[in-house]
Design a protein around this motif. Structure first.
Motif, mmCIF file in Angstrom:
data_model
loop_
_atom_site.group_PDB
_atom_site.id
_atom_site.type_symbol
_atom_site.label_atom_id
_atom_site.label_comp_id
_atom_site.label_asym_id
_atom_site.label_seq_id
_atom_site.Cartn_x
_atom_site.Cartn_y
_atom_site.Cartn_z
ATOM 1 N N ALA A 157 -60.354 30.883 -89.026
ATOM 2 C CA ALA A 157 -60.037 30.684 -90.444
ATOM 3 C C ALA A 157 -60.478 29.297 -90.908
ATOM 4 N N ILE A 158 -60.282 28.288 -90.067
ATOM 5 C CA ILE A 158 -60.719 26.934 -90.412
ATOM 6 C C ILE A 158 -62.238 26.890 -90.527
ATOM 7 N N ALA A 159 -62.941 27.522 -89.582
ATOM 8 C CA ALA A 159 -64.403 27.519 -89.608
ATOM 9 C C ALA A 159 -64.934 28.137 -90.899
ATOM 10 N N THR A 160 -64.368 29.245 -91.301
ATOM 11 C CA THR A 160 -64.852 29.918 -92.515
ATOM 12 C C THR A 160 -64.553 29.123 -93.779
ATOM 13 N N SER A 161 -63.599 28.201 -93.715
ATOM 14 C CA SER A 161 -63.251 27.401 -94.897
ATOM 15 C C SER A 161 -64.116 26.152 -95.029
ATOM 16 N N CYS A 162 -64.886 25.820 -93.996
ATOM 17 C CA CYS A 162 -65.683 24.588 -94.014
ATOM 18 C C CYS A 162 -66.983 24.780 -94.790
ATOM 19 N N LYS A 163 -67.357 23.777 -95.550
ATOM 20 C CA LYS A 163 -68.582 23.858 -96.337
ATOM 21 C C LYS A 163 -69.827 23.517 -95.521
ATOM 22 N N SER A 164 -69.698 22.604 -94.570
ATOM 23 C CA SER A 164 -70.891 22.121 -93.873
ATOM 24 C C SER A 164 -71.208 22.950 -92.638
ATOM 25 N N VAL A 165 -72.486 23.063 -92.338
ATOM 26 C CA VAL A 165 -72.944 23.760 -91.138
ATOM 27 C C VAL A 165 -72.391 23.064 -89.900
ATOM 28 N N PHE A 166 -72.403 21.742 -89.898
ATOM 29 C CA PHE A 166 -71.928 20.980 -88.743
ATOM 30 C C PHE A 166 -70.483 21.322 -88.406
ATOM 31 N N LEU A 167 -69.607 21.322 -89.395
ATOM 32 C CA LEU A 167 -68.198 21.604 -89.133
ATOM 33 C C LEU A 167 -67.982 23.060 -88.727
ATOM 34 N N ARG A 206 -62.572 19.822 -94.633
ATOM 35 C CA ARG A 206 -63.312 21.078 -94.815
ATOM 36 C C ARG A 206 -64.208 21.083 -96.044
ATOM 37 N N ASN A 207 -63.924 20.260 -97.039
ATOM 38 C CA ASN A 207 -64.751 20.227 -98.242
ATOM 39 C C ASN A 207 -65.917 19.257 -98.131
ATOM 40 N N ALA A 208 -65.984 18.521 -97.031
ATOM 41 C CA ALA A 208 -67.089 17.582 -96.839
ATOM 42 C C ALA A 208 -68.371 18.352 -96.535
ATOM 43 N N ASP A 209 -69.489 17.900 -97.076
ATOM 44 C CA ASP A 209 -70.779 18.535 -96.813
ATOM 45 C C ASP A 209 -71.850 17.458 -96.723
ATOM 46 N N PRO A 210 -71.961 16.791 -95.545
ATOM 47 C CA PRO A 210 -72.965 15.738 -95.370
ATOM 48 C C PRO A 210 -74.365 16.286 -95.587
ATOM 49 N N PRO A 211 -75.308 15.441 -96.009
ATOM 50 C CA PRO A 211 -76.678 15.905 -96.272
ATOM 51 C C PRO A 211 -77.345 16.429 -95.026
ATOM 52 N N ARG A 212 -78.246 17.406 -95.192
ATOM 53 C CA ARG A 212 -78.972 17.992 -94.068
ATOM 54 C C ARG A 212 -80.324 17.319 -93.930
ATOM 55 N N GLY A 213 -80.995 17.641 -92.815
ATOM 56 C CA GLY A 213 -82.345 17.141 -92.602
ATOM 57 C C GLY A 213 -82.408 15.693 -92.186
ATOM 58 N N ALA A 214 -81.392 15.221 -91.456
ATOM 59 C CA ALA A 214 -81.364 13.820 -91.069
ATOM 60 C C ALA A 214 -82.261 13.522 -89.875
ATOM 61 N N GLY A 215 -82.749 14.548 -89.206
ATOM 62 C CA GLY A 215 -83.571 14.320 -88.029
ATOM 63 C C GLY A 215 -82.739 14.240 -86.760
ATOM 64 N N LEU A 216 -83.423 14.123 -85.622
ATOM 65 C CA LEU A 216 -82.729 14.153 -84.346
ATOM 66 C C LEU A 216 -81.820 12.969 -84.131
#
Length: 381
Positions: A299-309, A369-379
């Protein structure tokens, strides 16, 4: 790279208020079950296992709470360094590790002795979650999107397999594979991988396993073939579980446990003590606790906005579920005995700390859960 920061910084009290206290309560109940079963395993004594389990559990819960308060950007930044550090520790085990019970799995650094393979379970989840957070969706099934995760999973799996530790190797590979699948891997790649695995697994069992590991698989298929040798553990476990019946023989009244017929009773076979003393009802009650923990995590996973979380939480939940599935499966004779403990119930400091650290990440995902850091940061961004 732009770094995500909360629009409105929250105080410590506000973050504690937002903790998923249902998960905290369920984990506390599982820890209490572990203390009670270890007390019984020692024939009604706090030492040598129950008291240490209690101290470690309190320390682990404190670590869990602290981990939960850090924002996602911190764990994203630490994902690759934690993975690299864990990989170095695994190499250290191969070079300088301590051998106990015929397996070289422990590394001693000063007064601290632990199993780096348990740390790697969390490190791998973080590294894969970070990788897929940064990777564009259309590159997940590309050669780059396949080769990097294959290395991230394969390198530690190979080192752990050489210890040898088949159970942890399987757990690590399946967890990594689950994260790759959840990231959005193409079905063509999934089907191709499944066909390749169908051919590779029998060959691996035949040529890649040690003789005693193959014997465990044969014992699983026919535990009566060597009742005093390879089949002894599972046979004694089955006797104990059967004697517990529906409601059990009573607390600290299990004959197989108290008369020391049950091997590894404080670690791999602690669920057997539970079944013998509290019966089918007691065993199902504890499995229900595990199921509720997993339901909360999903349930927590489905509530998260970011792919990382999302991938971090699902990776931790997958590892936790595999712990339970493999342990209960092996003590009930449904899976080969591969030495996987029951999380928070079996005795073992490194496993407990790793599990509670992981659930600190899960609780932190719920808070942020509402945090959504930017994507494409590289390795290494």
């Amino acid at each position: 790279m732009a770094v995500f920061r909360e629009t409105v910084p929250r105080t410590l009290e506000e973050k504690l208020f937002e903790l998923n206290w249902s998960v905290v309560l369920l984990l506390t109940l599982l820890g209490a079950v572990g203390i009670g079963m270890l007390y019984s395993a020692a024939e009604g004594a706090w030492n040598p296992w129950a008291s240490r389990h209690l101290v470690r559990f309190i320390a682990g819960m404190s670590i869990m709470m602290a981990v939960a308060l850090f924002p996602p950007r911190f764990w994203m930044g630490m994902a690759y360094p934690i993975y690299l550090g864990s990989l170095i520790l695994l190499v250290g085990v191969e070079l300088f590790g301590e051998t106990i019970g015929g397996a070289q799995r422990w590394l001693e650094i000063g007064p601290v002795r632990g199993q780096p393979s348990e740390i790697m379970k969390i490190a791998l989840v973080l590294a894969l979650a970070r990788f897929y957070h940064d990777l564009p969706q259309d590159r997940i099934s590309s050669p780059f999107g396949l080769l990097v995760p294959a290395f991230l999973i394969g390198a530690p799996a190979a080192l752990i397999f050489m210890q040898p530790d088949l159970g942890t190797t399987v757990l690590l590979v399946v967890t990594g594979g689950a994260i790759v699948f959840l990231a959005g891997l193409s079905w063509k790649v999934i089907v191709g991988g499944a066909i390749a695995a169908a051919f590779a697994i029998p060959a691996f069992i035949r040529f890649g396993l040690e003789p005693y590991q193959r014997a465990r698989i044969m014992t699983f298929l026919n535990p009566e073939a060597d009742p005093l040798g390879a089949g002894y553990h599972v046979n004694q476990s089955m006797i104990a579980l059967g004697s517990g019946g529906l409601t059990g023989r009573g607390y600290v009244e299990g004959t197989q446990t108290q008369l020391n017929f049950l091997p590894e009773k404080q670690t791999d076979f602690i669920f057997t003590i539970l079944g013998e003393e509290f019966g089918l009802i007691g065993g199902l009650a504890v499995l229900a606790l595990y199921a509720m923990v997993l339901a909360n995590a999903v349930a927590i996973a489905t509530s998260c906005k970011s792919v990382f979380l999302r991938l971090t939480v699902m990776g931790i939940a997958t590892t936790f579920a595999l712990y339970v599935f493999i342990n209960v499966g092996m003590v009930t004779g449904m899976l080969p005995v591969v030495g996987v403990p029951l999380p928070l119930v079996s005795y073992g400091g490194t496993v407990m700390m790793a599990v509670l650290f992981g659930f600190g990440l899960v609780l932190g995902a719920h808070i942020h859960r509402n945090a959504d850091p930017p994507r494409g940061a590289g390795l290494f961004g």
